[in-house]
Write a protein that holds these residues in place. Structure first.
Motif, short mmCIF file in Angstrom:
data_model
loop_
_atom_site.label_atom_id
_atom_site.label_comp_id
_atom_site.label_asym_id
_atom_site.label_seq_id
_atom_site.Cartn_x
_atom_site.Cartn_y
_atom_site.Cartn_z
N ARG A 102 0.83 -1.20 0.00
CA ARG A 102 0.00 0.00 0.00
C ARG A 102 0.87 1.25 0.00
N HIS A 103 1.93 1.26 0.80
CA HIS A 103 2.81 2.43 0.86
C HIS A 103 3.62 2.60 -0.43
N VAL A 104 4.02 1.48 -1.03
CA VAL A 104 4.72 1.56 -2.32
C VAL A 104 3.81 2.15 -3.38
N THR A 105 2.53 1.74 -3.38
CA THR A 105 1.55 2.28 -4.33
C THR A 105 1.40 3.78 -4.15
N ARG A 106 1.38 4.22 -2.90
CA ARG A 106 1.26 5.65 -2.62
C ARG A 106 2.49 6.40 -3.13
N LEU A 107 3.67 5.82 -2.93
CA LEU A 107 4.89 6.44 -3.43
C LEU A 107 4.87 6.55 -4.95
N VAL A 108 4.40 5.50 -5.61
CA VAL A 108 4.31 5.50 -7.08
C VAL A 108 3.40 6.62 -7.55
N HIS A 109 2.26 6.80 -6.88
CA HIS A 109 1.32 7.87 -7.26
C HIS A 109 1.95 9.25 -7.08
N LEU A 110 2.69 9.43 -5.97
CA LEU A 110 3.34 10.71 -5.72
C LEU A 110 4.38 11.02 -6.79
N VAL A 111 5.21 10.02 -7.10
CA VAL A 111 6.25 10.22 -8.11
C VAL A 111 5.63 10.43 -9.49
N ASP A 112 4.57 9.69 -9.81
CA ASP A 112 3.87 9.87 -11.09
C ASP A 112 3.34 11.30 -11.22
N ALA A 113 2.80 11.82 -10.11
CA ALA A 113 2.27 13.20 -10.14
C ALA A 113 3.38 14.20 -10.43
N LEU A 114 4.53 14.02 -9.78
CA LEU A 114 5.66 14.92 -10.01
C LEU A 114 6.15 14.83 -11.45
N LEU A 115 6.25 13.61 -11.98
CA LEU A 115 6.72 13.43 -13.36
C LEU A 115 5.72 14.01 -14.36
N SER A 116 4.44 13.77 -14.11
CA SER A 116 3.41 14.29 -15.02
C SER A 116 3.43 15.81 -15.06
N THR A 117 3.62 16.43 -13.90
CA THR A 117 3.68 17.89 -13.85
C THR A 117 4.86 18.41 -14.65
N THR A 118 6.01 17.76 -14.50
CA THR A 118 7.20 18.18 -15.25
C THR A 118 6.97 18.05 -16.75
#
Length: 275
Positions: A102-118
């Protein structure tokens, strides 16, 4: 030779009462054996607001990333102790593995958001469009919610309706809206995903019966880094709705929200139903 004597940031009040931030720089120079000078005043309100916004974002991002990383570290330490002590995979270890996932999934979502914004800022967000059945996305979008057993996702509309777009990106938008319904409307145990056809478009709505959004916040929810104030801290970077709105706009659709404070919210978007 001209040399700056001082430079500072200060705020000024305009005649209409608005406050602006300025960079004031004074320059001294010699001319005909006299020391003269002039002052330059630059309006830096926008740059200052961006700097503050970036600083706030870094603070929030650091906090949000630190939380799951700290939890993962504790979980892996406990798992090592359990396996070293017993040598068997017991129920306690199984629970720890589910928590770590569950925590890994949350990390993936956070990193995806940062990458998508960039990628959005650099104009590099590519779309791989095709025609697909919209209801096929729901199983993937809702499985993590349904498994918890606390929330029920209800589909309303034509299950065979097709849309034209990037299936992965639209799934990202739906996941964000459904996650937000769970996150911000914790007492709304039924989330409705409604699909309807309008002229040359499909309209997809995610409806919750949560606390709704204050009127003063409705116009800001799609802004980058903006998060609706809650009585308790709500995890997130304030990027999900901003990214979702940009994705929908690049599909030629629109995104919006209808909400009455205290009565729930409906987030919706439109997509072309054909190339």
């Amino acid at each position: 030779n001209a040399t700056p004597s001082f430079s500072l940031e200060t705020c000024l009040i305009k005649k209409d009462g608005t406050i602006i931030w300025c960079q004031v720089t004074s320059i001294l120079f010699l001319a005909k054996e006299q020391r003269l000078g002039y002052t330059i005043i630059d309006d830096i309100t926008e740059q200052r607001n961006l700097r503050i916004q970036k600083s706030q974002f870094i603070s929030v991002a650091s906090h949000e990333l630190k939380t799951p990383i700290t939890s993962l570290k504790a979980i892996t330490q406990l798992m090592n102790k359990q396996l070293t002590a017993g040598g068997e995979i017991n129920e306690r270890v199984l629970k720890l593995t589910r928590d770590s996932d569950r925590h890994v999934t949350r990390l993936v979502h956070l990193v995806d958001a940062l990458l998508s914004t960039t990628r959005l800022e650099q104009g590099q967000l590519s779309l791989n469009k095709s025609t697909f059945v919209l209801s096929n996305l729901l199983d993937g979008c809702c499985s993590h919610i349904q498994m918890e057993g606390k929330y029920r996702v209800v589909f309303q509309g034509d299950p065979t309706m097709e849309v034209f777009g990037d299936e992965h990106k639209i799934e990202q938008v739906l996941v964000n809206l459904i996650n937000n319904a769970v996150k911000y409307a914790r007492q709304s145990h039924e989330i409705v995903v409604c699909v309807e056809r309008i002229t040359n478009f499909a309209k997809i709505s995610v409806v919750d019966q949560g606390p709704g959004i204050p009127e003063e916040s409705i116009s800001k929810v799609f802004e980058r880094y903006y998060r609706v104030e809650q009585e308790t801290h709500t995890a997130g970077l304030g990027l999900g709705l901003y990214i979702s709105a940009e994705i929908i706009q690049r599909h030629g659709g629109t995104m919006g929200v209808d909400s009455v404070f205290g009565e729930g919210s409906t987030f919706w978007f439109t997509l072309p139903d054909r190339p």
